[in-house]
Design a protein around this motif. Structure first.
Motif, short mmCIF file in Angstrom:
data_model
loop_
_atom_site.label_atom_id
_atom_site.label_comp_id
_atom_site.label_asym_id
_atom_site.label_seq_id
_atom_site.Cartn_x
_atom_site.Cartn_y
_atom_site.Cartn_z
N ARG A 68 -8.92 -1.92 6.81
CA ARG A 68 -9.03 -3.26 6.22
C ARG A 68 -7.91 -4.08 6.90
O ARG A 68 -6.65 -3.49 6.48
CB ARG A 68 -8.90 -3.13 4.87
CG ARG A 68 -10.43 -2.57 4.35
CD ARG A 68 -10.14 -2.49 2.67
NE ARG A 68 -11.39 -1.60 2.43
CZ ARG A 68 -12.37 -2.22 1.31
NH1 ARG A 68 -12.32 -3.30 1.30
NH2 ARG A 68 -13.31 -1.43 1.14
N GLN A 69 -7.96 -5.39 7.26
CA GLN A 69 -7.13 -6.13 7.72
C GLN A 69 -6.67 -7.03 6.38
O GLN A 69 -7.49 -7.80 5.97
CB GLN A 69 -7.68 -7.02 8.87
CG GLN A 69 -7.95 -6.16 10.08
CD GLN A 69 -6.83 -5.27 10.50
OE1 GLN A 69 -5.71 -5.95 10.92
NE2 GLN A 69 -7.17 -4.01 10.94
N ILE A 70 -5.51 -7.12 6.12
CA ILE A 70 -5.06 -7.79 4.95
C ILE A 70 -4.04 -8.92 5.27
O ILE A 70 -3.26 -8.67 5.92
CB ILE A 70 -4.48 -7.08 3.90
CG1 ILE A 70 -5.38 -5.95 3.45
CG2 ILE A 70 -3.95 -7.75 2.56
CD1 ILE A 70 -6.86 -6.32 2.85
N PHE A 119 -1.13 -6.85 7.52
CA PHE A 119 -0.91 -5.19 7.65
C PHE A 119 -2.47 -4.86 7.62
O PHE A 119 -3.53 -5.61 7.43
CB PHE A 119 -0.36 -4.75 6.74
CG PHE A 119 -0.70 -4.90 5.17
CD1 PHE A 119 -1.70 -4.02 4.45
CD2 PHE A 119 -0.28 -6.04 4.72
CE1 PHE A 119 -2.07 -4.35 3.35
CE2 PHE A 119 -0.51 -6.13 3.24
CZ PHE A 119 -1.58 -5.44 2.67
N SER A 120 -2.64 -3.60 8.13
CA SER A 120 -4.03 -3.06 8.03
C SER A 120 -4.06 -1.86 7.21
O SER A 120 -2.77 -1.29 7.01
CB SER A 120 -4.61 -2.66 9.43
OG SER A 120 -4.02 -1.81 9.97
N MET A 121 -5.06 -1.33 6.63
CA MET A 121 -4.93 -0.26 5.55
C MET A 121 -6.13 0.42 5.17
O MET A 121 -7.24 -0.08 5.85
CB MET A 121 -4.33 -0.69 4.20
CG MET A 121 -5.45 -1.81 3.51
SD MET A 121 -5.26 -2.36 1.91
CE MET A 121 -5.67 -0.82 1.01
N ALA A 150 -3.92 -2.27 -6.31
CA ALA A 150 -2.87 -1.63 -6.38
C ALA A 150 -1.64 -2.48 -5.76
O ALA A 150 -0.76 -2.60 -6.30
CB ALA A 150 -3.01 -0.27 -5.99
N ILE A 151 -1.94 -2.58 -4.46
CA ILE A 151 -0.85 -3.36 -3.57
C ILE A 151 -0.60 -4.72 -4.21
O ILE A 151 0.47 -4.89 -4.33
CB ILE A 151 -1.38 -3.29 -2.30
CG1 ILE A 151 -1.41 -2.05 -1.46
CG2 ILE A 151 -0.46 -4.20 -1.15
CD1 ILE A 151 -2.07 -1.89 -0.04
N LEU A 152 -1.71 -5.50 -4.64
CA LEU A 152 -1.32 -6.66 -4.98
C LEU A 152 -0.45 -6.74 -6.39
O LEU A 152 0.36 -7.50 -6.70
CB LEU A 152 -2.84 -7.47 -5.34
CG LEU A 152 -2.38 -8.78 -5.87
CD1 LEU A 152 -1.67 -9.81 -5.29
CD2 LEU A 152 -4.04 -9.64 -6.11
N LYS A 153 -1.03 -5.63 -7.17
CA LYS A 153 -0.05 -5.61 -8.34
C LYS A 153 1.31 -5.23 -8.19
O LYS A 153 2.17 -5.81 -8.84
CB LYS A 153 -0.75 -4.33 -9.11
CG LYS A 153 0.00 -3.95 -10.42
CD LYS A 153 -0.80 -3.12 -11.14
CE LYS A 153 -0.07 -2.77 -12.49
NZ LYS A 153 -0.60 -1.35 -13.33
N PHE A 160 -4.02 -13.66 -1.28
CA PHE A 160 -4.16 -12.00 -0.80
C PHE A 160 -5.37 -12.08 -0.27
O PHE A 160 -6.55 -11.98 -1.25
CB PHE A 160 -3.86 -11.44 -2.10
CG PHE A 160 -3.83 -9.88 -1.41
CD1 PHE A 160 -2.47 -9.19 -1.31
CD2 PHE A 160 -5.16 -9.03 -1.58
CE1 PHE A 160 -2.61 -7.91 -1.26
CE2 PHE A 160 -4.98 -7.83 -1.20
CZ PHE A 160 -3.57 -7.14 -1.01
N GLU A 161 -5.65 -11.89 0.91
CA GLU A 161 -7.34 -11.90 1.52
C GLU A 161 -7.28 -11.03 2.49
O GLU A 161 -6.59 -10.51 3.14
CB GLU A 161 -7.64 -13.26 2.00
CG GLU A 161 -6.73 -13.81 3.13
CD GLU A 161 -7.16 -14.94 3.47
OE1 GLU A 161 -8.23 -15.30 4.42
OE2 GLU A 161 -6.67 -15.90 2.98
#
Length: 107
Positions: free
Chosen positions: A21-23, A57-59, A68-71, A83-84
């Protein structure tokens, strides 16, 4: 050539495009970019980079992994504007299967 996958566009995207996923995280200003990078550098992410007030980043993972990352970013008190996830296009998937990136280069 070799047939790698077949089906409706949505089905092929689901099977081939969901591995990474590209974020993109956009901050309200670049004052929090160092803290943002500090939080993200400790996580299992790839292609982590920043430009101005945007970090990308990609994940691997699902929506729960994104939450969890946004938190973690919110808990750090970062000024997050957005955050998309960049939707994977069929072109991205096909070029990835062929070993090229969308800019036409080789991986």
């Amino acid at each position: 050539g070799k047939l790698v996958d077949a089906g409706a566009t949505e089905e092929v995207l689901a099977r081939q495009g969901s591995a990474r996923r590209q974020i993109k995280v956009e901050l309200t200003d670049k004052s929090g970019i160092v803290d943002c990078m500090d939080v993200l550098e400790g996580l299992p992410l790839d292609d982590l980079k920043s430009s101005g007030h945007v970090v990308s980043f990609s994940m691997k993972g699902d929506g729960d992994a994104q939450v969890a990352i946004l938190k973690k970013l919110v808990e750090r008190g970062l000024p997050i504007r957005s955050f998309e996830e960049k939707r994977t296009s069929i072109e991205d998937v096909l070029l990835g299967l062929d070993g090229r990136d969308s800019a036409g280069g080789s991986n």
